[in-house]
Design a protein around this motif. Sequence first.
Motif, PDB file in Angstrom:
ATOM      1  N   GLY A 141      -8.073 -98.791  66.969  1.00 28.23           N
ATOM      2  CA  GLY A 141      -7.606 -99.982  67.675  1.00 28.23           C
ATOM      3  C   GLY A 141      -7.880 -99.926  69.169  1.00 28.23           C
ATOM      4  N   GLU A 142      -8.043-101.121  69.765  1.00 27.50           N
ATOM      5  CA  GLU A 142      -8.218-101.200  71.210  1.00 27.50           C
ATOM      6  C   GLU A 142      -6.869-100.972  71.892  1.00 27.50           C
ATOM      7  OE1 GLU A 142      -9.993-104.905  72.154  1.00 27.50           O
ATOM      8  OE2 GLU A 142     -11.810-104.522  70.979  1.00 27.50           O
ATOM      9  N   ARG A 143      -6.925-100.734  73.200  1.00 24.56           N
ATOM     10  CA  ARG A 143      -5.720-100.382  73.961  1.00 24.56           C
ATOM     11  C   ARG A 143      -4.634-101.455  73.824  1.00 24.56           C
ATOM     12  NH1 ARG A 143      -4.282 -97.139  78.340  1.00 24.56           N
ATOM     13  NH2 ARG A 143      -2.692 -98.028  79.692  1.00 24.56           N
ATOM     14  N   PHE A 144      -5.032-102.741  73.839  1.00 20.85           N
ATOM     15  CA  PHE A 144      -4.040-103.819  73.734  1.00 20.85           C
ATOM     16  C   PHE A 144      -3.253-103.712  72.431  1.00 20.85           C
ATOM     17  CE2 PHE A 144      -3.023-107.946  71.841  1.00 20.85           C
ATOM     18  CZ  PHE A 144      -2.133-108.446  72.788  1.00 20.85           C
ATOM     19  N   TYR A 145      -3.958-103.484  71.339  1.00 16.40           N
ATOM     20  CA  TYR A 145      -3.292-103.422  70.034  1.00 16.40           C
ATOM     21  C   TYR A 145      -2.409-102.173  69.913  1.00 16.40           C
ATOM     22  CZ  TYR A 145      -6.483-107.189  68.908  1.00 16.40           C
ATOM     23  OH  TYR A 145      -7.148-108.386  68.927  1.00 16.40           O
ATOM     24  N   VAL A 146      -2.849-101.073  70.519  1.00 15.88           N
ATOM     25  CA  VAL A 146      -2.038 -99.855  70.488  1.00 15.88           C
ATOM     26  C   VAL A 146      -0.733-100.083  71.255  1.00 15.88           C
ATOM     27  CG1 VAL A 146      -1.941 -97.425  71.165  1.00 15.88           C
ATOM     28  CG2 VAL A 146      -4.068 -98.382  70.272  1.00 15.88           C
ATOM     29  N   GLN A 147      -0.848-100.744  72.416  1.00 16.17           N
ATOM     30  CA  GLN A 147       0.360-101.016  73.203  1.00 16.17           C
ATOM     31  C   GLN A 147       1.277-102.010  72.494  1.00 16.17           C
ATOM     32  OE1 GLN A 147      -1.495-102.210  76.939  1.00 16.17           O
ATOM     33  NE2 GLN A 147      -1.035-100.223  77.835  1.00 16.17           N
ATOM     34  N   PHE A 148       0.671-103.009  71.847  1.00 12.12           N
ATOM     35  CA  PHE A 148       1.486-103.989  71.118  1.00 12.12           C
ATOM     36  C   PHE A 148       2.190-103.319  69.937  1.00 12.12           C
ATOM     37  CE2 PHE A 148       1.898-107.422  67.893  1.00 12.12           C
ATOM     38  CZ  PHE A 148       2.807-108.216  68.592  1.00 12.12           C
ATOM     39  N   ALA A 149       1.485-102.453  69.238  1.00 12.75           N
ATOM     40  CA  ALA A 149       2.093-101.718  68.126  1.00 12.75           C
ATOM     41  C   ALA A 149       3.237-100.832  68.634  1.00 12.75           C
ATOM     42  CB  ALA A 149       1.045-100.875  67.408  1.00 12.75           C
ATOM     43  N   SER A 150       3.060-100.276  69.822  1.00 15.49           N
ATOM     44  CA  SER A 150       4.129 -99.448  70.405  1.00 15.49           C
ATOM     45  C   SER A 150       5.363-100.290  70.694  1.00 15.49           C
ATOM     46  CB  SER A 150       3.633 -98.784  71.703  1.00 15.49           C
ATOM     47  OG  SER A 150       2.528 -97.946  71.463  1.00 15.49           O
ATOM     48  N   LYS A 151       5.145-101.513  71.192  1.00 19.97           N
ATOM     49  CA  LYS A 151       6.275-102.409  71.460  1.00 19.97           C
ATOM     50  C   LYS A 151       7.035-102.717  70.166  1.00 19.97           C
ATOM     51  CE  LYS A 151       5.553-106.019  74.047  1.00 19.97           C
ATOM     52  NZ  LYS A 151       4.856-107.228  74.593  1.00 19.97           N
ATOM     53  N   ILE A 152       6.291-102.919  69.089  1.00 16.17           N
ATOM     54  CA  ILE A 152       6.943-103.190  67.797  1.00 16.17           C
ATOM     55  C   ILE A 152       7.778-101.981  67.357  1.00 16.17           C
ATOM     56  CG2 ILE A 152       6.524-103.590  65.335  1.00 16.17           C
ATOM     57  CD1 ILE A 152       4.122-105.273  66.095  1.00 16.17           C
ATOM     58  N   LEU A 153       7.221-100.781  67.528  1.00 14.20           N
ATOM     59  CA  LEU A 153       7.948 -99.570  67.130  1.00 14.20           C
ATOM     60  C   LEU A 153       9.241 -99.414  67.937  1.00 14.20           C
ATOM     61  CD1 LEU A 153       4.947 -97.066  66.807  1.00 14.20           C
ATOM     62  CD2 LEU A 153       6.249 -98.122  64.948  1.00 14.20           C
ATOM     63  N   ILE A 154       9.156 -99.701  69.224  1.00 13.46           N
ATOM     64  CA  ILE A 154      10.351 -99.612  70.074  1.00 13.46           C
ATOM     65  C   ILE A 154      11.422-100.584  69.593  1.00 13.46           C
ATOM     66  CG2 ILE A 154      11.234-100.067  72.400  1.00 13.46           C
ATOM     67  CD1 ILE A 154       8.480 -99.115  73.452  1.00 13.46           C
ATOM     68  N   MET A 155      10.993-101.801  69.286  1.00 13.11           N
ATOM     69  CA  MET A 155      11.960-102.807  68.840  1.00 13.11           C
ATOM     70  C   MET A 155      12.524-102.465  67.456  1.00 13.11           C
ATOM     71  SD  MET A 155      12.635-104.882  71.169  1.00 13.11           S
ATOM     72  CE  MET A 155      13.625-105.999  70.175  1.00 13.11           C
ATOM     73  N   ILE A 156      11.742-101.806  66.612  1.00 12.62           N
ATOM     74  CA  ILE A 156      12.258-101.403  65.301  1.00 12.62           C
ATOM     75  C   ILE A 156      13.446-100.451  65.476  1.00 12.62           C
ATOM     76  CG2 ILE A 156      11.738-100.004  63.263  1.00 12.62           C
ATOM     77  CD1 ILE A 156       8.940-101.245  63.256  1.00 12.62           C
ATOM     78  N   ILE A 157      13.333 -99.530  66.436  1.00 16.23           N
ATOM     79  CA  ILE A 157      14.453 -98.613  66.696  1.00 16.23           C
ATOM     80  C   ILE A 157      15.676 -99.393  67.169  1.00 16.23           C
ATOM     81  CG2 ILE A 157      15.245 -96.685  68.119  1.00 16.23           C
ATOM     82  CD1 ILE A 157      12.375 -95.692  68.242  1.00 16.23           C
ATOM     83  N   PHE A 158      15.447-100.314  68.103  1.00 14.47           N
ATOM     84  CA  PHE A 158      16.565-101.100  68.648  1.00 14.47           C
ATOM     85  C   PHE A 158      17.217-101.959  67.555  1.00 14.47           C
ATOM     86  CE2 PHE A 158      17.825-104.922  71.368  1.00 14.47           C
ATOM     87  CZ  PHE A 158      19.067-104.386  71.657  1.00 14.47           C
ATOM     88  N   VAL A 159      16.410-102.656  66.778  1.00 19.57           N
ATOM     89  CA  VAL A 159      16.941-103.534  65.733  1.00 19.57           C
ATOM     90  C   VAL A 159      17.622-102.718  64.633  1.00 19.57           C
ATOM     91  CG1 VAL A 159      16.309-105.253  63.996  1.00 19.57           C
ATOM     92  CG2 VAL A 159      15.243-105.327  66.244  1.00 19.57           C
ATOM     93  N   SER A 160      17.100-101.542  64.335  1.00 22.64           N
ATOM     94  CA  SER A 160      17.738-100.683  63.325  1.00 22.64           C
ATOM     95  C   SER A 160      19.120-100.237  63.796  1.00 22.64           C
ATOM     96  CB  SER A 160      16.865 -99.455  63.048  1.00 22.64           C
ATOM     97  OG  SER A 160      15.638 -99.832  62.459  1.00 22.64           O
ATOM     98  N   SER A 161      19.244 -99.967  65.090  1.00 26.19           N
ATOM     99  CA  SER A 161      20.566 -99.573  65.612  1.00 26.19           C
ATOM    100  C   SER A 161      21.554-100.726  65.505  1.00 26.19           C
ATOM    101  CB  SER A 161      20.440 -99.097  67.066  1.00 26.19           C
ATOM    102  OG  SER A 161      20.126-100.175  67.942  1.00 26.19           O
ATOM    103  N   LEU A 162      21.081-101.941  65.780  1.00 23.40           N
ATOM    104  CA  LEU A 162      21.963-103.110  65.643  1.00 23.40           C
ATOM    105  C   LEU A 162      22.301-103.364  64.178  1.00 23.40           C
ATOM    106  CD1 LEU A 162      23.421-105.493  66.950  1.00 23.40           C
ATOM    107  CD2 LEU A 162      21.289-106.799  66.815  1.00 23.40           C
ATOM    108  N   ASN A 163      21.334-103.117  63.302  1.00 24.63           N
ATOM    109  CA  ASN A 163      21.565-103.303  61.868  1.00 24.63           C
ATOM    110  C   ASN A 163      22.642-102.348  61.348  1.00 24.63           C
ATOM    111  OD1 ASN A 163      20.941-104.425  59.248  1.00 24.63           O
ATOM    112  ND2 ASN A 163      19.865-102.523  58.798  1.00 24.63           N
ATOM    113  N   LEU A 164      22.734-101.178  61.973  1.00 24.32           N
ATOM    114  CA  LEU A 164      23.781-100.233  61.583  1.00 24.32           C
ATOM    115  C   LEU A 164      25.167-100.845  61.795  1.00 24.32           C
ATOM    116  CD1 LEU A 164      24.265 -97.330  60.588  1.00 24.32           C
ATOM    117  CD2 LEU A 164      24.285 -96.585  62.973  1.00 24.32           C
ATOM    118  N   LEU A 165      25.299-101.657  62.839  1.00 27.35           N
ATOM    119  CA  LEU A 165      26.571-102.343  63.093  1.00 27.35           C
ATOM    120  C   LEU A 165      26.710-103.611  62.254  1.00 27.35           C
ATOM    121  CD1 LEU A 165      26.905-102.150  66.994  1.00 27.35           C
ATOM    122  CD2 LEU A 165      28.053-100.763  65.287  1.00 27.35           C
TER     123      LEU A 165
END
Length: 316
Positions: free
Chosen positions: A24-48
Motif C-alpha cells: 500500500g501507498e503511504r496514504f492508505y497505510v496512514q488511513f488504515a492506522s487511523k482505523i486501527l486506532i479507532m477500533i481500540i477506542f470504539v472497543s473500549s466504549l463497547n465494553l461499557l
Amino acid sequence: MNAVFRNALLLVLLLMLILIPVFGERFYVQFASKILIMIIFVSSLNLLVGFTGLVSLGHAAFFGSSGYVLAILSPIGTSVNLFVALLASMLCVGVLGIVFGALVLRTKGIFFIMSTLALGEMLFYFLHDTAFAGGSDGIFIYDRPSFDLFGWWQLDLSNASHFYYLALILVCLVLMLIKRIMNSPFGRVISGIRVNEHRTEALGYQTYKFKLVCFVIASMIAAISGFLAAVQFGVVNPEMVGWHASGHALMMVILGGKGSILGPVLGTTTLMLIEEIFQAATKHWQLLTGIVVVLVALFFPNGLAGLKFPKKRLKT
C-alpha cells in the motif's frame, strides 16, 4: 459458521492486514492506522455500552486526556521512551477514570448519560480555556516517543509502516484482552448487570464496584487509542475530549453491533470507509452517513455483526 472456516478466514484477514504496508501507498497505510486506532477506542466504549449497559457520552475524555499526558511528557528536542510514556498515559487516565466513575456510577439511565456528558464537557472547556494546555490550539508533539532495542533496532514512529504495525499489535492485544475479560467470571457479572442489575445485586454482587472496575478498564483502553492518535497526528487539542468524538464512537458501536467483539471492528471500518467515500462524492457527506446509520439501526438491530455472525450471548 464453522469454526475451522472462521479461523481460516481470520488468518487470511490478518495476513492481508500485515501486507498493507508492503504493497500500500503511504496514504492508505496512514488511513488504515487511523482505523486501527479507532477500533481500540470504539472497543473500549463497547465494553461499557454493549457489555455492561452503560451508555456514555463522555468517553472521549479518556481518549483526549491520554494524548495530553503524552504531550506534557514530551520535551522539545528529546524523545521519551515509548513504553514509559504509554504506561504513564494509561495510569493517569486510569486515575481520571476512577474519579469520573466514582461520580457518574451513582446515577443510572438518562442521568448517567447526562453526567458523563457534563464531565466530558467540563474537561473540554478546562483544556480549551487553560494556557498550559495550549488553549483551543492544543499542544504540538515535536518529538515522537521512541524505542531502542539495545542499539540494534529502533522503532521509528514517524515511519508510517512502523506505526501501523505497532497499532495492529495493540489492536490484537486489546481485542484478546476484552474477549478474555468477557469469558471470565468478572465478565459474566457485568453481563448480568446489563441484563438485570437488581437481580445481580440480589445474588450478592456489589454491582457498583464491578461497574467501577469496568469503567476504569474501559478508560485505560481508551487511553491506548488516544496515545496512538496523539503520536500519529503530532498534536492534541480540546476537540479530542469533546462530545462529538464520543458520539462518533457511539455511532460506530451501534453500526457494528453492541455487545460483540467483532461489532466495533466492523462498525469502525465501515463507517470510516463510507465517510471517506462520501466526502469525495459530495459536501453533504454527513447527511448520507447519517442515513446509512439510521437504516442499519432500523433494519439490523444487532448491527453489522449480526448479519453473518450471530452474536453468541454469554451465560449470566
